[in-house]
Design a protein around this motif. Structure first.
Motif, PDB file in Angstrom:
ATOM      1  N   ALA A  31       0.818  -1.206  -0.070  1.00 29.97           N
ATOM      2  CA  ALA A  31       0.008  -0.045   0.106  1.00 29.97           C
ATOM      3  C   ALA A  31       0.981   1.289   0.153  1.00 29.97           C
ATOM      4  CB  ALA A  31      -1.152   0.044   1.096  1.00 29.97           C
ATOM      5  N   ASP A  32       2.124   1.223   0.671  1.00 25.64           N
ATOM      6  CA  ASP A  32       2.872   2.383   0.924  1.00 25.64           C
ATOM      7  C   ASP A  32       3.700   2.517  -0.394  1.00 25.64           C
ATOM      8  OD1 ASP A  32       2.068   3.060   3.362  1.00 25.64           O
ATOM      9  OD2 ASP A  32       3.758   1.832   4.308  1.00 25.64           O
ATOM     10  N   VAL A  33       4.070   1.456  -1.098  1.00 24.50           N
ATOM     11  CA  VAL A  33       4.862   1.557  -2.175  1.00 24.50           C
ATOM     12  C   VAL A  33       3.966   2.172  -3.312  1.00 24.50           C
ATOM     13  CG1 VAL A  33       5.685   0.040  -4.107  1.00 24.50           C
ATOM     14  CG2 VAL A  33       6.366  -0.231  -1.950  1.00 24.50           C
ATOM     15  N   GLN A  73       5.694   7.313  -6.966  1.00 29.66           N
ATOM     16  CA  GLN A  73       5.412   8.097  -7.963  1.00 29.66           C
ATOM     17  C   GLN A  73       6.576   9.330  -7.387  1.00 29.66           C
ATOM     18  OE1 GLN A  73       3.667   8.336 -10.794  1.00 29.66           O
ATOM     19  NE2 GLN A  73       4.754  10.022 -11.060  1.00 29.66           N
ATOM     20  N   THR A  74       6.872   9.393  -6.322  1.00 22.47           N
ATOM     21  CA  THR A  74       7.665  10.406  -5.840  1.00 22.47           C
ATOM     22  C   THR A  74       9.109   9.911  -6.180  1.00 22.47           C
ATOM     23  OG1 THR A  74       6.473  11.116  -3.874  1.00 22.47           O
ATOM     24  CG2 THR A  74       9.099  11.493  -3.872  1.00 22.47           C
ATOM     25  N   TYR A  75       9.503   8.533  -6.041  1.00 23.35           N
ATOM     26  CA  TYR A  75      10.756   7.947  -6.587  1.00 23.35           C
ATOM     27  C   TYR A  75      10.707   8.176  -8.136  1.00 23.35           C
ATOM     28  CZ  TYR A  75      14.541   4.561  -7.257  1.00 23.35           C
ATOM     29  OH  TYR A  75      15.721   4.128  -7.501  1.00 23.35           O
ATOM     30  N   SER A  76       9.729   7.790  -8.828  1.00 21.78           N
ATOM     31  CA  SER A  76       9.769   7.962 -10.162  1.00 21.78           C
ATOM     32  C   SER A  76       9.877   9.378 -10.512  1.00 21.78           C
ATOM     33  CB  SER A  76       8.394   7.485 -10.683  1.00 21.78           C
ATOM     34  OG  SER A  76       8.574   7.536 -12.214  1.00 21.78           O
ATOM     35  N   ASP A  77       9.433  10.393 -10.123  1.00 19.30           N
ATOM     36  CA  ASP A  77       9.614  11.643 -10.617  1.00 19.30           C
ATOM     37  C   ASP A  77      11.095  12.083 -10.451  1.00 19.30           C
ATOM     38  OD1 ASP A  77       6.845  11.944 -11.074  1.00 19.30           O
ATOM     39  OD2 ASP A  77       6.485  12.893  -9.153  1.00 19.30           O
ATOM     40  N   ARG A  78      11.660  11.678  -9.350  1.00 28.22           N
ATOM     41  CA  ARG A  78      13.091  12.204  -9.152  1.00 28.22           C
ATOM     42  C   ARG A  78      13.890  11.181 -10.241  1.00 28.22           C
ATOM     43  NH1 ARG A  78      13.222  11.908  -2.482  1.00 28.22           N
ATOM     44  NH2 ARG A  78      11.897  13.940  -2.369  1.00 28.22           N
ATOM     45  N   ASP A 129      10.081  -6.152 -10.330  1.00 26.84           N
ATOM     46  CA  ASP A 129      11.052  -6.741 -11.466  1.00 26.84           C
ATOM     47  C   ASP A 129      12.292  -6.506 -11.176  1.00 26.84           C
ATOM     48  OD1 ASP A 129       8.301  -8.061 -12.388  1.00 26.84           O
ATOM     49  OD2 ASP A 129       8.522  -6.499 -14.251  1.00 26.84           O
ATOM     50  N   SER A 130      12.705  -5.300 -10.304  1.00 28.27           N
ATOM     51  CA  SER A 130      13.974  -4.910 -10.385  1.00 28.27           C
ATOM     52  C   SER A 130      14.799  -5.860  -9.175  1.00 28.27           C
ATOM     53  CB  SER A 130      14.106  -3.562 -10.044  1.00 28.27           C
ATOM     54  OG  SER A 130      13.772  -3.104  -8.762  1.00 28.27           O
ATOM     55  N   GLY A 131      13.969  -6.411  -8.195  1.00 28.18           N
ATOM     56  CA  GLY A 131      14.676  -6.891  -6.995  1.00 28.18           C
ATOM     57  C   GLY A 131      14.734  -5.945  -5.874  1.00 28.18           C
ATOM     58  N   LEU A 132      14.622  -4.785  -5.959  1.00 24.56           N
ATOM     59  CA  LEU A 132      15.070  -3.565  -5.018  1.00 24.56           C
ATOM     60  C   LEU A 132      13.511  -3.308  -4.439  1.00 24.56           C
ATOM     61  CD1 LEU A 132      16.533  -1.055  -7.682  1.00 24.56           C
ATOM     62  CD2 LEU A 132      17.645  -2.507  -6.083  1.00 24.56           C
ATOM     63  N   ALA A 133      13.516  -2.559  -3.524  1.00 27.11           N
ATOM     64  CA  ALA A 133      12.769  -2.236  -2.500  1.00 27.11           C
ATOM     65  C   ALA A 133      12.702  -0.752  -1.939  1.00 27.11           C
ATOM     66  CB  ALA A 133      12.555  -3.232  -1.297  1.00 27.11           C
ATOM     67  N   LEU A 134      11.546  -0.195  -1.664  1.00 30.31           N
ATOM     68  CA  LEU A 134      11.604   1.046  -1.310  1.00 30.31           C
ATOM     69  C   LEU A 134      11.395   0.885   0.445  1.00 30.31           C
ATOM     70  CD1 LEU A 134       9.138   3.067  -3.425  1.00 30.31           C
ATOM     71  CD2 LEU A 134      11.819   3.199  -3.422  1.00 30.31           C
ATOM     72  N   TYR A 135      12.227   1.776   1.173  1.00 31.77           N
ATOM     73  CA  TYR A 135      12.442   1.639   2.532  1.00 31.77           C
ATOM     74  C   TYR A 135      11.998   3.178   3.037  1.00 31.77           C
ATOM     75  CZ  TYR A 135      14.659  -2.660   2.797  1.00 31.77           C
ATOM     76  OH  TYR A 135      14.818  -4.065   2.812  1.00 31.77           O
ATOM     77  N   ARG A 136      11.442   3.036   4.103  1.00 36.86           N
ATOM     78  CA  ARG A 136      10.969   4.462   4.971  1.00 36.86           C
ATOM     79  C   ARG A 136      11.765   4.462   6.045  1.00 36.86           C
ATOM     80  NH1 ARG A 136       5.967   7.670   6.352  1.00 36.86           N
ATOM     81  NH2 ARG A 136       6.652   8.624   8.261  1.00 36.86           N
ATOM     82  N   ALA A 137      12.240   5.738   6.279  1.00 38.45           N
ATOM     83  CA  ALA A 137      13.327   6.017   7.627  1.00 38.45           C
ATOM     84  C   ALA A 137      12.787   7.203   8.354  1.00 38.45           C
ATOM     85  CB  ALA A 137      14.758   6.499   7.198  1.00 38.45           C
ATOM     86  N   ALA A 144      17.308  11.304 -15.190  1.00 39.27           N
ATOM     87  CA  ALA A 144      17.190  10.486 -16.970  1.00 39.27           C
ATOM     88  C   ALA A 144      17.389   9.127 -16.392  1.00 39.27           C
ATOM     89  CB  ALA A 144      18.364  11.115 -17.667  1.00 39.27           C
ATOM     90  N   ALA A 145      16.889   8.466 -15.588  1.00 34.94           N
ATOM     91  CA  ALA A 145      16.869   7.072 -15.250  1.00 34.94           C
ATOM     92  C   ALA A 145      15.610   6.325 -15.636  1.00 34.94           C
ATOM     93  CB  ALA A 145      17.254   6.918 -13.806  1.00 34.94           C
ATOM     94  N   GLY A 146      14.636   7.029 -16.092  1.00 38.14           N
ATOM     95  CA  GLY A 146      13.510   6.411 -16.511  1.00 38.14           C
ATOM     96  C   GLY A 146      12.353   6.599 -15.588  1.00 38.14           C
ATOM     97  N   VAL A 147      11.087   6.006 -15.867  1.00 38.44           N
ATOM     98  CA  VAL A 147       9.907   5.920 -14.841  1.00 38.44           C
ATOM     99  C   VAL A 147       9.833   4.630 -14.337  1.00 38.44           C
ATOM    100  CG1 VAL A 147       7.507   5.975 -15.141  1.00 38.44           C
ATOM    101  CG2 VAL A 147       8.634   7.441 -16.790  1.00 38.44           C
ATOM    102  N   TRP A 148       9.606   4.787 -12.906  1.00 38.86           N
ATOM    103  CA  TRP A 148       9.302   3.401 -12.227  1.00 38.86           C
ATOM    104  C   TRP A 148       7.701   3.403 -11.663  1.00 38.86           C
ATOM    105  CZ3 TRP A 148      12.688   0.090 -10.540  1.00 38.86           C
ATOM    106  CH2 TRP A 148      14.067   0.261 -10.481  1.00 38.86           C
ATOM    107  N   ASP A 149       7.430   2.256 -11.785  1.00 35.84           N
ATOM    108  CA  ASP A 149       6.138   1.970 -11.283  1.00 35.84           C
ATOM    109  C   ASP A 149       6.113   0.754 -10.160  1.00 35.84           C
ATOM    110  OD1 ASP A 149       6.317  -0.079 -12.871  1.00 35.84           O
ATOM    111  OD2 ASP A 149       4.964   0.712 -14.510  1.00 35.84           O
ATOM    112  N   HIS A 150       5.183   0.351  -9.812  1.00 36.78           N
ATOM    113  CA  HIS A 150       5.387  -0.747  -8.796  1.00 36.78           C
ATOM    114  C   HIS A 150       5.671  -2.045  -9.531  1.00 36.78           C
ATOM    115  CE1 HIS A 150       3.533  -3.507  -5.961  1.00 36.78           C
ATOM    116  NE2 HIS A 150       3.553  -2.819  -4.866  1.00 36.78           N
ATOM    117  N   GLN A 151       5.489  -2.352 -10.727  1.00 35.23           N
ATOM    118  CA  GLN A 151       5.907  -3.517 -11.497  1.00 35.23           C
ATOM    119  C   GLN A 151       7.355  -3.524 -11.829  1.00 35.23           C
ATOM    120  OE1 GLN A 151       3.900  -6.117 -12.173  1.00 35.23           O
ATOM    121  NE2 GLN A 151       5.687  -7.010 -12.300  1.00 35.23           N
ATOM    122  N   ARG A 152       7.800  -2.337 -12.193  1.00 35.12           N
ATOM    123  CA  ARG A 152       9.217  -2.329 -12.388  1.00 35.12           C
ATOM    124  C   ARG A 152      10.016  -2.410 -10.957  1.00 35.12           C
ATOM    125  NH1 ARG A 152      12.851   2.659 -14.663  1.00 35.12           N
ATOM    126  NH2 ARG A 152      14.986   1.974 -14.577  1.00 35.12           N
TER     127      ARG A 152
END
Length: 76
Positions: free
Chosen positions: A19-21, A26-31, A47-55, A36-44
């Motif tokens: 739910a948080d992701v 979208q904030t991550y994708s905008d940056r 698929d990347s094997g990466l994760a978003l964290y909150r501190a 110039a690193a492309g658009v990110w969405d939940h699927q990308r």
């Protein structure tokens, strides 16, 4: 030497749940697009094997850059 400013933070990090992701990717994708690193969405992200964290900052301090490590506590 001894003239740089520093900000120190202690935080508790946790991996975002789906739910948080969905909301925050979208904030991550905008940056990413700005860098110039492309658009990110939940699927990308999945698929990347990466994760978003909150501190969540628990301690914050400022080192004023006078050559001595005397930090000033700030309110997080």
């Amino acid at each position: 030497m001894g003239t740089g400013l520093g900000v120190y933070a202690r935080a508790i990090a946790r991996q975002m749940d789906d739910a948080d992701v969905s909301r925050e990717v979208q904030t991550y994708s905008d940056r990413s697009v700005t860098d110039a690193a492309g658009v990110w969405d939940h699927q990308r992200l999945a698929d990347s094997g990466l994760a978003l964290y909150r501190a969540d900052v628990t301690e914050l301090s400022l080192l004023p850059g006078r050559g001595i490590d005397r930090r000033t506590a700030l309110q997080p």
